[in-house]
Design a protein around this motif. Sequence first.
Motif, PDB file in Angstrom:
ATOM      1  N   VAL A  20      -8.384  -0.537  25.679  1.00  0.00           N
ATOM      2  CA  VAL A  20      -9.470  -0.238  24.762  1.00  0.00           C
ATOM      3  C   VAL A  20     -10.620  -1.190  25.051  1.00  0.00           C
ATOM      4  O   VAL A  20     -10.408  -2.379  25.306  1.00  0.00           O
ATOM      5  CB  VAL A  20      -9.011  -0.340  23.288  1.00  0.00           C
ATOM      6  CG1 VAL A  20      -8.528  -1.743  22.963  1.00  0.00           C
ATOM      7  CG2 VAL A  20     -10.131   0.053  22.344  1.00  0.00           C
ATOM      8  N   ASP A  21     -11.816  -0.669  25.060  1.00  0.00           N
ATOM      9  CA  ASP A  21     -13.034  -1.437  25.288  1.00  0.00           C
ATOM     10  C   ASP A  21     -13.873  -1.332  24.021  1.00  0.00           C
ATOM     11  O   ASP A  21     -14.287  -0.231  23.638  1.00  0.00           O
ATOM     12  CB  ASP A  21     -13.789  -0.872  26.497  1.00  0.00           C
ATOM     13  CG  ASP A  21     -14.913  -1.788  26.953  1.00  0.00           C
ATOM     14  OD1 ASP A  21     -15.592  -2.367  26.089  1.00  0.00           O
ATOM     15  OD2 ASP A  21     -15.112  -1.915  28.175  1.00  0.00           O
ATOM     16  N   LEU A  35      -9.637 -14.453  17.423  1.00  0.00           N
ATOM     17  CA  LEU A  35      -9.003 -13.144  17.560  1.00  0.00           C
ATOM     18  C   LEU A  35      -8.465 -12.954  18.969  1.00  0.00           C
ATOM     19  O   LEU A  35      -7.353 -12.449  19.162  1.00  0.00           O
ATOM     20  CB  LEU A  35     -10.001 -12.041  17.209  1.00  0.00           C
ATOM     21  CG  LEU A  35      -9.502 -10.610  17.369  1.00  0.00           C
ATOM     22  CD1 LEU A  35      -8.304 -10.345  16.482  1.00  0.00           C
ATOM     23  CD2 LEU A  35     -10.626  -9.607  17.068  1.00  0.00           C
ATOM     24  N   ARG A  36      -9.237 -13.352  19.962  1.00  0.00           N
ATOM     25  CA  ARG A  36      -8.781 -13.244  21.353  1.00  0.00           C
ATOM     26  C   ARG A  36      -7.511 -14.063  21.577  1.00  0.00           C
ATOM     27  O   ARG A  36      -6.533 -13.564  22.169  1.00  0.00           O
ATOM     28  CB  ARG A  36      -9.877 -13.730  22.289  1.00  0.00           C
ATOM     29  CG  ARG A  36      -9.505 -13.706  23.764  1.00  0.00           C
ATOM     30  CD  ARG A  36     -10.553 -14.404  24.608  1.00  0.00           C
ATOM     31  NE  ARG A  36     -10.576 -15.835  24.354  1.00  0.00           N
ATOM     32  CZ  ARG A  36      -9.808 -16.731  24.962  1.00  0.00           C
ATOM     33  NH1 ARG A  36      -8.936 -16.335  25.882  1.00  0.00           N
ATOM     34  NH2 ARG A  36      -9.894 -18.009  24.677  1.00  0.00           N
ATOM     35  N   ARG A  37      -7.488 -15.290  21.106  1.00  0.00           N
ATOM     36  CA  ARG A  37      -6.323 -16.156  21.308  1.00  0.00           C
ATOM     37  C   ARG A  37      -5.103 -15.644  20.544  1.00  0.00           C
ATOM     38  O   ARG A  37      -3.972 -15.726  21.030  1.00  0.00           O
ATOM     39  CB  ARG A  37      -6.659 -17.584  20.884  1.00  0.00           C
ATOM     40  CG  ARG A  37      -7.666 -18.269  21.803  1.00  0.00           C
ATOM     41  CD  ARG A  37      -8.117 -19.601  21.216  1.00  0.00           C
ATOM     42  NE  ARG A  37      -6.984 -20.506  21.040  1.00  0.00           N
ATOM     43  CZ  ARG A  37      -6.574 -21.377  21.949  1.00  0.00           C
ATOM     44  NH1 ARG A  37      -7.207 -21.468  23.104  1.00  0.00           N
ATOM     45  NH2 ARG A  37      -5.547 -22.176  21.713  1.00  0.00           N
ATOM     46  N   THR A  38      -5.331 -15.112  19.358  1.00  0.00           N
ATOM     47  CA  THR A  38      -4.217 -14.577  18.573  1.00  0.00           C
ATOM     48  C   THR A  38      -3.608 -13.358  19.238  1.00  0.00           C
ATOM     49  O   THR A  38      -2.384 -13.203  19.301  1.00  0.00           O
ATOM     50  CB  THR A  38      -4.694 -14.228  17.156  1.00  0.00           C
ATOM     51  OG1 THR A  38      -5.257 -15.391  16.540  1.00  0.00           O
ATOM     52  CG2 THR A  38      -3.543 -13.725  16.305  1.00  0.00           C
ATOM     53  N   VAL A  39      -4.456 -12.467  19.740  1.00  0.00           N
ATOM     54  CA  VAL A  39      -3.964 -11.273  20.431  1.00  0.00           C
ATOM     55  C   VAL A  39      -3.160 -11.659  21.670  1.00  0.00           C
ATOM     56  O   VAL A  39      -2.131 -11.046  21.982  1.00  0.00           O
ATOM     57  CB  VAL A  39      -5.144 -10.360  20.798  1.00  0.00           C
ATOM     58  CG1 VAL A  39      -4.720  -9.303  21.800  1.00  0.00           C
ATOM     59  CG2 VAL A  39      -5.712  -9.708  19.550  1.00  0.00           C
ATOM     60  N   LEU A  40      -3.592 -12.688  22.369  1.00  0.00           N
ATOM     61  CA  LEU A  40      -2.906 -13.113  23.583  1.00  0.00           C
ATOM     62  C   LEU A  40      -1.557 -13.752  23.305  1.00  0.00           C
ATOM     63  O   LEU A  40      -0.597 -13.549  24.056  1.00  0.00           O
ATOM     64  CB  LEU A  40      -3.782 -14.103  24.360  1.00  0.00           C
ATOM     65  CG  LEU A  40      -4.908 -13.536  25.212  1.00  0.00           C
ATOM     66  CD1 LEU A  40      -5.796 -14.658  25.719  1.00  0.00           C
ATOM     67  CD2 LEU A  40      -4.348 -12.744  26.377  1.00  0.00           C
ATOM     68  N   GLY A 179     -10.194  -9.131  28.346  1.00  0.00           N
ATOM     69  CA  GLY A 179     -11.522  -9.535  28.787  1.00  0.00           C
ATOM     70  C   GLY A 179     -12.391  -9.887  27.591  1.00  0.00           C
ATOM     71  O   GLY A 179     -12.371  -9.198  26.563  1.00  0.00           O
ATOM     72  N   PHE A 180     -13.162 -10.963  27.710  1.00  0.00           N
ATOM     73  CA  PHE A 180     -13.954 -11.452  26.582  1.00  0.00           C
ATOM     74  C   PHE A 180     -15.270 -11.994  27.122  1.00  0.00           C
ATOM     75  O   PHE A 180     -15.277 -12.831  28.022  1.00  0.00           O
ATOM     76  CB  PHE A 180     -13.183 -12.553  25.844  1.00  0.00           C
ATOM     77  CG  PHE A 180     -13.925 -13.172  24.698  1.00  0.00           C
ATOM     78  CD1 PHE A 180     -14.109 -12.482  23.511  1.00  0.00           C
ATOM     79  CD2 PHE A 180     -14.444 -14.450  24.790  1.00  0.00           C
ATOM     80  CE1 PHE A 180     -14.788 -13.048  22.451  1.00  0.00           C
ATOM     81  CE2 PHE A 180     -15.126 -15.037  23.745  1.00  0.00           C
ATOM     82  CZ  PHE A 180     -15.305 -14.332  22.570  1.00  0.00           C
ATOM     83  N   GLU A 181     -16.371 -11.506  26.584  1.00  0.00           N
ATOM     84  CA  GLU A 181     -17.679 -11.948  27.052  1.00  0.00           C
ATOM     85  C   GLU A 181     -18.681 -11.890  25.909  1.00  0.00           C
ATOM     86  O   GLU A 181     -18.588 -11.038  25.012  1.00  0.00           O
ATOM     87  CB  GLU A 181     -18.171 -11.067  28.207  1.00  0.00           C
ATOM     88  CG  GLU A 181     -19.491 -11.545  28.817  1.00  0.00           C
ATOM     89  CD  GLU A 181     -19.996 -10.635  29.917  1.00  0.00           C
ATOM     90  OE1 GLU A 181     -20.880 -11.060  30.684  1.00  0.00           O
ATOM     91  OE2 GLU A 181     -19.513  -9.482  30.002  1.00  0.00           O
ATOM     92  N   ASN A 233     -12.284  -6.253  26.300  1.00  0.00           N
ATOM     93  CA  ASN A 233     -11.637  -5.228  27.126  1.00  0.00           C
ATOM     94  C   ASN A 233     -10.154  -5.573  27.163  1.00  0.00           C
ATOM     95  O   ASN A 233      -9.730  -6.463  27.894  1.00  0.00           O
ATOM     96  CB  ASN A 233     -12.220  -5.190  28.534  1.00  0.00           C
ATOM     97  CG  ASN A 233     -11.775  -3.958  29.298  1.00  0.00           C
ATOM     98  OD1 ASN A 233     -10.728  -3.385  29.020  1.00  0.00           O
ATOM     99  ND2 ASN A 233     -12.569  -3.538  30.274  1.00  0.00           N
ATOM    100  N   LEU A 234      -9.382  -4.891  26.348  1.00  0.00           N
ATOM    101  CA  LEU A 234      -7.965  -5.223  26.155  1.00  0.00           C
ATOM    102  C   LEU A 234      -7.083  -4.210  26.867  1.00  0.00           C
ATOM    103  O   LEU A 234      -7.277  -3.002  26.713  1.00  0.00           O
ATOM    104  CB  LEU A 234      -7.650  -5.269  24.659  1.00  0.00           C
ATOM    105  CG  LEU A 234      -6.257  -5.692  24.224  1.00  0.00           C
ATOM    106  CD1 LEU A 234      -6.330  -6.423  22.880  1.00  0.00           C
ATOM    107  CD2 LEU A 234      -5.312  -4.505  24.093  1.00  0.00           C
ATOM    108  N   GLU A 235      -6.136  -4.704  27.627  1.00  0.00           N
ATOM    109  CA  GLU A 235      -5.187  -3.853  28.350  1.00  0.00           C
ATOM    110  C   GLU A 235      -3.773  -4.147  27.871  1.00  0.00           C
ATOM    111  O   GLU A 235      -3.294  -5.278  27.979  1.00  0.00           O
ATOM    112  CB  GLU A 235      -5.293  -4.090  29.853  1.00  0.00           C
ATOM    113  CG  GLU A 235      -4.357  -3.209  30.677  1.00  0.00           C
ATOM    114  CD  GLU A 235      -4.479  -3.464  32.162  1.00  0.00           C
ATOM    115  OE1 GLU A 235      -3.658  -2.908  32.928  1.00  0.00           O
ATOM    116  OE2 GLU A 235      -5.376  -4.232  32.556  1.00  0.00           O
ATOM    117  N   SER A 236      -3.107  -3.151  27.338  1.00  0.00           N
ATOM    118  CA  SER A 236      -1.735  -3.300  26.848  1.00  0.00           C
ATOM    119  C   SER A 236      -0.742  -3.078  27.979  1.00  0.00           C
ATOM    120  O   SER A 236      -1.017  -2.347  28.933  1.00  0.00           O
ATOM    121  CB  SER A 236      -1.474  -2.313  25.714  1.00  0.00           C
ATOM    122  OG  SER A 236      -0.106  -2.277  25.366  1.00  0.00           O
ATOM    123  N   ILE A 237       0.433  -3.708  27.864  1.00  0.00           N
ATOM    124  CA  ILE A 237       1.478  -3.488  28.865  1.00  0.00           C
ATOM    125  C   ILE A 237       2.371  -2.311  28.494  1.00  0.00           C
ATOM    126  O   ILE A 237       3.293  -1.978  29.233  1.00  0.00           O
ATOM    127  CB  ILE A 237       2.338  -4.745  29.061  1.00  0.00           C
ATOM    128  CG1 ILE A 237       3.102  -5.095  27.791  1.00  0.00           C
ATOM    129  CG2 ILE A 237       1.481  -5.909  29.517  1.00  0.00           C
ATOM    130  CD1 ILE A 237       4.113  -6.195  27.982  1.00  0.00           C
TER     131      ILE A 237
END
Length: 328
Positions: A20-21, A35-40, A179-181, A233-237
Amino acid sequence: MDVDDVGPRVTVREAALDRVDFTLSNVDLAFANSLRRTVLAEVPTMAIDLVEVEANTSVLADEFIAHRLGLIPLNSKHIEDVLYTRDCDCDQYCENCSVTITLHARCTGEERMIVYARDLVVSEPRPNEWVGNPVITDEEGLGSVICKLRKNQEVRMKCIAKKGIAKEHAKWAPTAAVGFEYDPHNKLKHLDYWYEEDPAKEWPLSENAKLEDPPQDGEPFNYEANPSQFFYNLESIGNLEPDAVVQQGIKVMQQKLAAVLQELAGAETNGDADGFGPQADAIQDGPDYGADQGYTTPYVNAGGATSAWGGGATPYGATPYGTNGWNP
């Protein structure tokens, strides 16, 4: 003020089954990065955590196969139905905090046999009908390669999948990448580009730069400017859908903030002038203060398994040094 500009705003630019982008705006940098760190690292998923080897005559060592099994993505839909092992009342694992998966493959022909994730058999009962199923996304429906067998070689193993987070081990990671920008034109000067001749040629702009106005020639630097638009830009496994990963990340952040607020409220109620609470002096002056020569984890009374070295339980259940099979 426009009503739409009040509070956080999410704009989904592209969505697929595995990625999802989206753009997050009207928040500060600290929240966006949290949020980025929590998702990771803190979104719970299922992964094989314990492997009991019954037979292995392949060329791969038991530990090698156990490690490969631990990295196979498992479906984690409705993961909230599964308890953490440390929160369960069982001794080691049960149907409330784990999923049992068996693997039995034997090569009887002359041709080489390849063992895939599809050969994993999920046993019942389990917390729900989804958790523990191997994630298989290839067109052939085979899944990840586990090992290869020749004639008369065999692998027979019992795997225990448990709930965990990537902060404990990468096998519980729900994402392959995030991805984070922000500030793609670097107007805030948060980056100092190293270049040889021309930074514009050596550091090309990303696609996100089209969504923001470029800096004007001679424009004065704004020392009070802050980023307010962030590109993900999040990519799930495959163990969770991309939108579910983000939702779970927000839920974890809410729980962590609620815990902080609860602790602060308790400190205001029970604290005294020195800020350490009325029991601080009693603890320091008590006869047992400092008597414990070992390390006791804070989960000793929380239902977790006891460490093989004695003392309290580890935060995530049994340690890798136990005697119950290999821990990948």
